[in-house]
Motif scaffolding. Structure first.
Motif, mmCIF file in Angstrom:
data_model
loop_
_atom_site.group_PDB
_atom_site.id
_atom_site.type_symbol
_atom_site.label_atom_id
_atom_site.label_comp_id
_atom_site.label_asym_id
_atom_site.label_seq_id
_atom_site.Cartn_x
_atom_site.Cartn_y
_atom_site.Cartn_z
ATOM 1 N N LEU A 291 -13.834 -2.546 -1.823
ATOM 2 C CA LEU A 291 -13.047 -1.579 -1.746
ATOM 3 C C LEU A 291 -12.998 -0.446 -3.016
ATOM 4 O O LEU A 291 -12.900 0.833 -2.590
ATOM 5 C CB LEU A 291 -11.630 -2.350 -2.008
ATOM 6 N N THR A 292 -13.678 -0.705 -4.061
ATOM 7 C CA THR A 292 -13.475 0.029 -5.327
ATOM 8 C C THR A 292 -14.455 1.579 -4.864
ATOM 9 O O THR A 292 -14.255 2.544 -4.983
ATOM 10 C CB THR A 292 -13.919 -0.384 -6.290
ATOM 11 N N TYR B 143 0.724 -1.170 0.096
ATOM 12 C CA TYR B 143 0.173 -0.037 -0.071
ATOM 13 C C TYR B 143 0.723 1.218 0.059
ATOM 14 O O TYR B 143 0.671 2.249 -0.568
ATOM 15 C CB TYR B 143 -1.064 -0.183 1.244
ATOM 16 N N GLN C 183 -15.595 2.096 -1.866
ATOM 17 C CA GLN C 183 -15.001 2.897 -0.714
ATOM 18 C C GLN C 183 -13.984 3.976 -1.228
ATOM 19 O O GLN C 183 -13.822 5.180 -0.749
ATOM 20 C CB GLN C 183 -14.355 2.052 0.316
ATOM 21 N N GLY D 114 -17.373 -2.769 2.128
ATOM 22 C CA GLY D 114 -16.927 -2.970 0.754
ATOM 23 C C GLY D 114 -17.843 -2.531 -0.243
ATOM 24 O O GLY D 114 -18.915 -1.918 -0.060
#
Ligand code: SAM
Ligand code: ASE
Length: 360
Positions: free
Chosen positions: A305-306, A26, A308, A303
């Protein structure tokens, strides 16, 4: 504790506490983004597409006008990212595009993401430089990033004609990849007259006319967007697609059986969404409907994730947010819509459909 022997440190699989794999990934994730941005901007994938055979770093650096040393490192990194294949021939390394790079990273071609990558590189990346400020202040960062007033959102987003065209190309490109799924998530064949509010240059409208042979679509958007669409995007060659210019918060909306709002509500706070949906409800024919196309968050926010991350992007770039299906249901219900359902597509964008009752 059930601490089994195979979780301890051993070669190749270090224990989580002694090797923070995710955190390292990350921390340096932006190195990957920038490698892709730069390779596209320099035209590496286009040069390889144009060549009939794999090319060496010398040949590529010469064509794009770059240093040999820099290009060698860039090509090596693209190989590590599986965007390029490296073949060794007579001691010389030769590069060619992988299938994904050829389809998505070259400039032209129906599925190209080249323009989206340009927008990420030249606009979104610069806005994200101020993410910390955005979180502290709870607002977008146009003033710091570009020195333009953020009072009128679309004046800031469209701060120059060039910026507007780039944004329109970004909006366009995803519908070649996810458009069919969102327009067929529900059977929209009963709706013959469709109005795509904020329909931009018409990429989703085209998906509608190809999925539903009997429909016509009016794209409603701001005057300069309509003008630019006509000049640069040639959508009106499809007889069933037309443009209507105006401000959807102020001007009368064309009458229709179905209004599509794709990535519109996520630009705005709840009050403005309800204001817009109430105008849509009034204009809608009884028995008609509204289709929202958005990246839906899970109900508990866990979620995907995209969505978020997109919600953070909406903070730095807009006045809105990504929402859950229940949040969209509440906005639609507040404007009068009933029988509201949602469908997930498994891709980035999902669909929510609300109806206007026949007798109202
Ligand atoms: N629906 C398209 C899509 O999903 O690709 C474009 C979405 S883009 C985020 C928002 C669109 O709304 C832009 O095309 C913008 O020009 C249009 N828009 C913004 N404010 C508007 C207004 N007040 N009246 C009409 N259109 C507007
Ligand atoms: C908007 C959508 C986008 C406004 C600004 C935007 C997108 C990027 N910038 O309505 C597309 C979605 N991608 C991301 C990263 O949010």
């Amino acid at each position: 504790m059930a601490e089994s022997g195979d979780t301890g440190p051993c070669e190749g699989t270090p224990a989580a506490e002694s090797y923070p794999k995710k955190i390292l990934e990350y921390m340096e994730g932006f190195l990957i983004s920038k490698t892709v941005f730069t390779s596209c901007e320099l035209g590496v994938f286009d040069v390889l597409l144009g060549a009939e055979r794999p090319l060496s770093a010398e040949e590529i650096s010469e064509v794009v006008g770059a240093s040999l040393d820099g290009m060698q490192r860039l090509l090596a990194a693209c190989t590590g990212l599986q965007l390029l294949n490296a073949h060794t021939e007579n001691g010389q390394v030769l590069y060619s595009n992988t299938e994904q790079a050829r389809v998505y990273l070259t400039r032209s071609g129906p599925l190209s993401l080249y323009q989206s990558i340009q927008y990420s590189s030249r606009t979104i990346y610069l806005c994200w430089h101020y993410l910390t400020d955005a979180i502290r202040e709870g607002r977008n960062q146009y003033e710091k990033a570009f020195g333009v007033s953020s009072e009128d959102l679309f004046q800031a987003l469209y701060r120059s004609d060039e910026e507007m065209v780039k944004f329109m190309q970004l909006m366009n490109s995803i519908w070649n990849i996810c458009g069919k799924d969102v327009v067929t998530a529900f059977d929209l064949s009963p709706f013959k007259i469709i109005c795509d509010l904020g329909g931009c240059s018409g990429a989703l409208a085209k998906q509608c006319t190809s999925a539903y042979p009997e429909c016509t679509v009016t794209i409603f958007d701001l005057p300069k967007v309509v003008r630019t669409s006509r000049e640069h995007f040639v959508t009106e060659s499809d007889q069933r697609i037309s443009f209507h210019q105006g401000d959807f918060f102020k001007d009368p909306l064309p009458e229709a059986d179905l209004y599509i709002l794709a990535r519109i509500l996520h630009d705005w706070p709840d009050e403005r969404c309800i204001e817009l949906l109430s105008r849509v409800y009034k204009a809608c024919r009884p028995g008609g409907a509204v289709l929202l196309v958005e990246a839906l968050l899970h109900e508990d926010g866990s979620g995907p994730l995209t969505a978020q991350l997109y919600s953070l992007n909406m903070l730095v770039q807009t006045e809105g947010r990504e929402r859950t299906a229940a949040q969209y249901v509440a906005l639609l219900a507040a404007a009068g819509f009933t029988n509201i359902q949602h469908r997930l597509t498994g891709k980035i964008y999902d669909a929510v459909l609300g109806h206007k009752e026949t007798d109202s």
